[in-house]
Design a protein around this motif. Structure first.
Motif: not given
Length: 143
Positions: A6, A10-11, A91
């Motif tokens: 995840s 998301y990055s 993140l």
């Protein structure tokens, strides 16, 4: 999806957003004709548009390294509280870095500090992989 994957996803979304911000700021500075043309003239690296490009290039560099460690870790089944924390630090550090870089904040070396948070996440992920005991070196087969 695991926390580690995840964080990579998301990055990647953050990278896409930063690229769009950079492109939009370049078109705003250089004009619509430049935006749809061959772009022979390059925009200067000053101000917001320069920071936007540097922010996405910096994320691209760190995301490549983090992903090159975290994806094989996931495939090898390496998942622990260390890898979860590493992904969260990466993140959070990258998101904070993007915000700080775009805003142009320089007090107390804040950009370097948040960059280092993400780097610590990458180093923690590498440590988890190296110390897992599952890291193997491929040896060519003898014919």
């Amino acid at each position: 999806m695991t926390v580690e994957l995840s964080a990579i996803a998301y990055s990647g979304i953050l990278l896409l957003v930063l690229i769009i911000i950079s492109a939009a700021s370049n078109v705003t500075a250089m004009g619509q004709a430049w935006g749809v043309g061959n772009r022979e003239d390059q925009p200067s690296g000053e101000g917001f548009k320069g920071r936007a490009k540097r922010a996405y290039m910096n994320l691209l560099e760190q995301l490549l390294v983090f992903s090159a460690i975290a994806i094989p870790a996931h495939l090898a089944g390496i998942h622990s509280s260390t890898t979860v924390l590493a992904a969260q630090l990466f993140l959070a550090g990258r998101l904070a870095h993007a915000i700080v870089y775009l805003a142009g904040w320089t007090f107390i070396s804040i950009r370097t500090i948040v960059w280092a948070v993400a780097l610590v996440g990458t180093i923690m992920m590498a440590y988890a992989v190296v110390t897992s005991g599952t890291l193997l070196v491929a040896v060519p087969a003898v014919m």
